[in-house]
Every structure is written in C-alpha cells, then in structure tokens.
Scaffold this motif. Structure first.
Motif, short mmCIF file in Angstrom:
data_model
loop_
_atom_site.label_atom_id
_atom_site.label_comp_id
_atom_site.label_asym_id
_atom_site.label_seq_id
_atom_site.Cartn_x
_atom_site.Cartn_y
_atom_site.Cartn_z
N ALA A 168 38.53 -35.61 -9.60
CA ALA A 168 38.86 -34.14 -8.81
C ALA A 168 39.76 -34.07 -7.82
O ALA A 168 40.13 -35.17 -7.23
CB ALA A 168 37.34 -33.86 -8.46
N ALA A 169 40.35 -32.78 -7.33
CA ALA A 169 41.16 -32.85 -6.08
C ALA A 169 40.33 -33.09 -5.04
O ALA A 169 39.18 -32.89 -4.84
CB ALA A 169 41.60 -31.19 -6.09
N ALA A 175 44.21 -32.66 -9.01
CA ALA A 175 43.05 -32.84 -9.89
C ALA A 175 43.55 -33.48 -11.10
O ALA A 175 44.78 -33.08 -11.56
CB ALA A 175 42.32 -31.76 -10.28
#
Length: 484
Positions: free
Chosen positions: A17-18, A41
């Motif tokens: 994920a970011a 991401a």
C-alpha cells in the motif's frame, strides 16, 4: 489439495500500500519534499511479467508450492505427536523458499523435523516477486534438530559469503546455480557454505551456453586492475575498468623497470584468495579471457606470450609499503624485477583480428575474441600455500613491445555494466588440482568434501545446517506430511 491450497493463497496476495515517504519533509539536492509525500502503491501483475520493480509484484504462478509448503510445516508443528516428516516425491517443485522458523524438532515424534526429497525431486526457485526481492531456497532460522536428506536445489542465493552457513552430515545433496551477492558460484573459493560430515554433495552451475558444469576447484579473482606508464595514466587507479591491459615498454623483461619518459607501458595485477586450499595443489592454472589488441597496423598473425610473476603489495615503487589493488597506480604499485627464471609464461598465441580502441574506460560494446589464455603457475601457488599466504597477487605482462593486449576483468564479466559480449565465466580465474593423499583429508571448509558419518544437529542461531539420514518415504504427488 496441495495445488488447491496454493491457488487459494496465491489469489489472496496483496501488493504494498501507499505509505508516507521516509524523505517526506526533507530537502534533497535543493528540492523540498512535501511533508505528506506518499510512496506509490503497488500493483499485482502477471506471473510472466518481466522487469517488475517494487512496490509492484508478480502474482504466484498456479504451480507455485510456496504457501502449501508453509502450511505443511505449520501442520507438522500443530501435530507434534503424530507428524514429523515433509516429503518431496519425484517431481519438480517451484517455490520462493522453504522457511523453517522457530521449529524445535525435539518436540516432534521421533525427536526431529525430517525434510526428505526422493530421487528425482528438484526444488526450483520461482521468478522472484520483484527485481529487488531476496528469496532464498531454504532458510532454517532459530530452529533445532532438523534432518534433511536427498536435497536437489536449483538457483540458491546467499546475500554474502559467510562460513556460519553450514551443511553438516549431508548424505545426498546437489546444489545448482548458487549465487553469492548476485554472482554465480563457479569456483570453490566462492562457496558460501562450510561443509563437514559429507557423504555425496555435488555443486554445479549453468554456463552461458546452458550446459551444467561442476563448480571448479580453485578461485575467482577478488581484485584486479591495470596500471599505465604513460604520463596521463601514471596516477590513475583502474580497478573498476572492464578490461585488463598489458603492453611492454621494453625496460625490464615485462616493462616493469620503466620510470619516466614518453613510454606507454601497461601492466595488470590480479589477486586470488587462497583460503579454500586445504593442501598444496599438484597443478594450478591462471585463466584469462582474451578480448583483442589495439593496432590495426599489426598483422593478426603476430604472436605474443603472457608473462606472470608473484608480487607483494607491501613492497611498492617509491619505497612505499602499501599498494593494494583498489588504490594501485603506476607510481604506487608492487615493485619487482622480472627474470627468465622468476616468471611463468603462457603458450604463444596469435593476436587475431579483434581490434580494441586505445584508452581505458568501458569499451562495453566491443567484440571479444574469447580465447582462454592459460599460464601454469603451480609453483607460485605451492609456495604461497607453504608460506601460509591468504592471497596470491600476480603481475601480468606480455613479451611483445609493439602490442597492446586486453583481457576481461572481473568487472567486465558480470554486473549491469559489464562488457556486452562477456559472460561470467570469462572473469580471471585460478583452477587447481589437489594432491592425492594417503591419509583422509581433514574437514575441508569451503574447499572440499570429507567422508564422515551423519552428525547430530542442535542449532539455534540463524544459519543453514543439515543433518541427514535417509527416511524412506513415497507419498504420491506433491510435497506431503507424514509419519516415517
């Protein structure tokens, strides 16, 4: 069930994920990075995708057994009174490594966790999730009383050479395409494993032509460079160049006595580790891959010979006491005098028609002649071994005073910036043949094999250790858990 489990768990993969960047709020090269700057991401891409970089990652292929294997280990740990064996029948198993973490085999039935591969079973690393990923074939960490037998591993990676990686009591194992820090292991000096109590252990690699070859007894260079006598070269260190160069000024047998003037002499220096030798060799051979020569005016039928002499990096020109390969220049290099009795010579070879332009630098796209030029340096290695030297440093020159010759350096043979037409096995190498002994050899560390019986294993440090004893087991398709 094994295949279904792998498919189900593969489908559950997620990409990164970011997150807030570690550089957020900082200034880099004059550019202010916003305080809330996020990293990108990741995305899941096809298992067949190429050049996948983090945070993107490949999904696991349908035949990937990684999750099924981890589930099998977990099942064994959850049933210690009934189960103790993970078995691989004949077949090929694709994985991203088997992790045995925190397993105390003494708590299982029979007192050991047993990992058994049947004859014909091949454990093969998957294409890693992304280019920066590190995926070992086997990791045994914080575990004890582990017994492995009949291992046949392909594409085994180690982050660095470490004698703490130990195989003990192996009865039948094959390790193919080991890599240390990304470099293919072709010589015994590169092996990242200490071995003892070995029954049968084969170490092989796949060459540039796709042929499987035995790892060679000997050493890959651990440092090489060339130095130049021309005024513009005298203060340059060339240890990162992709080629090694020789050119005889005619002042001294190898041109080594040249000091000042307009001469354009060049000498190369190559260093080899000797730590893998357990006895003095009966034969030792230097291998250099010929790239080509400089002058179009010199006929391709002209001949030359290489001259090689052992030198010391603590006896240097100008009276210095330190001139290691990584800082060596013409003005500060090993000082020596070459004589007809002190040098070793290659066989005479023709220069050929491959021309390489003047100067240092990469010459990355040039053609490569490719001939293996060899020099018998048996006495040099024997003397170094007798003197308990850990390394052997060689000066390399040639006899022709109107030639300039190039050879592939260690940097030119591997890595992203290597010579385009070079392969890993073109790097400077030293092969040895060991003397036969009437006495059993002592445990050989990284250099050889001993013939001792299986040894018990208790291991709690992060290291690879294997104590093997055959465990008859044939349970049908796929890796399985079972009672012995």
């Amino acid at each position: 069930m094994q295949g279904q489990l792998a498919d189900q768990l593969s489908a559950a993969q997620t990409a990164s994920a970011a997150t807030t960047s570690s550089m957020a709020g900082r200034t880099v090269d004059g550019t202010a990075i916003p305080a809330g700057q996020k990293t990108s991401a990741g995305s899941l891409v096809s298992a067949s995708s190429v050049n996948v970089r983090y945070p993107n990652q490949r999904v696991m292929a349908a035949n990937d057994d990684t999750y099924a294997l981890q589930a099998a280990i977990a099942t064994i740990k959850a049933n210690p009174t009934a189960l103790n064996t993970l078995c691989f029948p004949n077949g090929t198993y694709v994985w991203s490594g088997l992790l045995v973490n925190g397993v105390d085999g003494s708590k299982l039935k029979g007192g050991k966790l047993k990992i058994y591969t049947d004859e014909g079973a091949l454990l093969k690393n998957r294409v890693q999730a992304y280019m920066e990923a590190f995926e070992p074939a086997i990791g045994i960490i914080g575990s004890s009383n582990i017994e492995i037998d009949g291992v046949n591993l392909d594409n085994v990676w180690f982050s660095k050479q470490n004698t703490g990686n130990t195989i003990t009591g192996v009865t039948n194992a094959t390790l193919n395409n080991l890599r240390v820090a990304g470099r293919l292991v072709e010589y015994t000096s590169q092996l990242p494993l200490t071995t003892s109590g070995i029954g049968t252990l084969a170490t092989t690699y796949t060459d540039a032509n796709g042929q499987t070859k035995n790892v060679k007894s000997g050493a890959l260079t651990n440092g090489d460079t060339w130095v130049g006598a021309w005024t513009g070269d005298q203060t340059s260190n060339n240890s990162s160049d992709l080629t090694l160069i020789t050119r005889n000024t005619g002042v001294g047998l190898m041109g080594e006595q040249y000091t000042t003037g307009s001469g354009d002499g060049k000498l190369s220096y190559i260093q080899f580790p000797l730590g893998s030798l357990t006895r003095s060799p009966s034969q030792a051979t230097l291998h250099l891959t010929y790239v080509g020569h400089r002058y179009s005016s010199v006929p391709s039928t002209d001949t030359d010979q290489l001259l090689v002499q052992p030198v010391s990096d603590t006896t240097c020109t100008g009276g210095g006491t330190s001139c290691p390969v990584n800082t060596m220049t013409w003005q500060n290099r090993p000082s020596f005098t070459a004589t007809s009795s002190s040098v070793a010579k290659s066989a005479t070879f023709t220069l050929g028609s491959t021309l390489i332009p003047e100067g240092g630098g990469t010459h990355q796209g040039n053609a490569i002649d490719g001939r293996d030029i060899t020099v018998d340096i048996t006495s040099f290695v024997q003397n170094a071994y007798a003197a308990h030297q850990s390394t052997l440093l060689l000066a390399v020159g040639d006899t022709g005073t109107n030639h300039e010759l190039r050879f592939v350096s260690s940097e030119g043979a591997t890595g992203s910036g290597k010579l385009t037409n070079a392969t890993a096995d073109m790097a400077p190498g030293l092969t040895v043949t060991r003397r036969r002994s009437s006495r059993p050899a002592r445990p050989a560390g990284r250099a050889g094999l001993s013939r001792m019986g299986p040894l018990p294993l208790v291991e709690s440090r992060p290291a690879l250790r294997c104590c093997l004893r055959a465990v008859p087991c044939r349970l049908g398709r796929g890796p399985s858990v079972s009672e012995p």
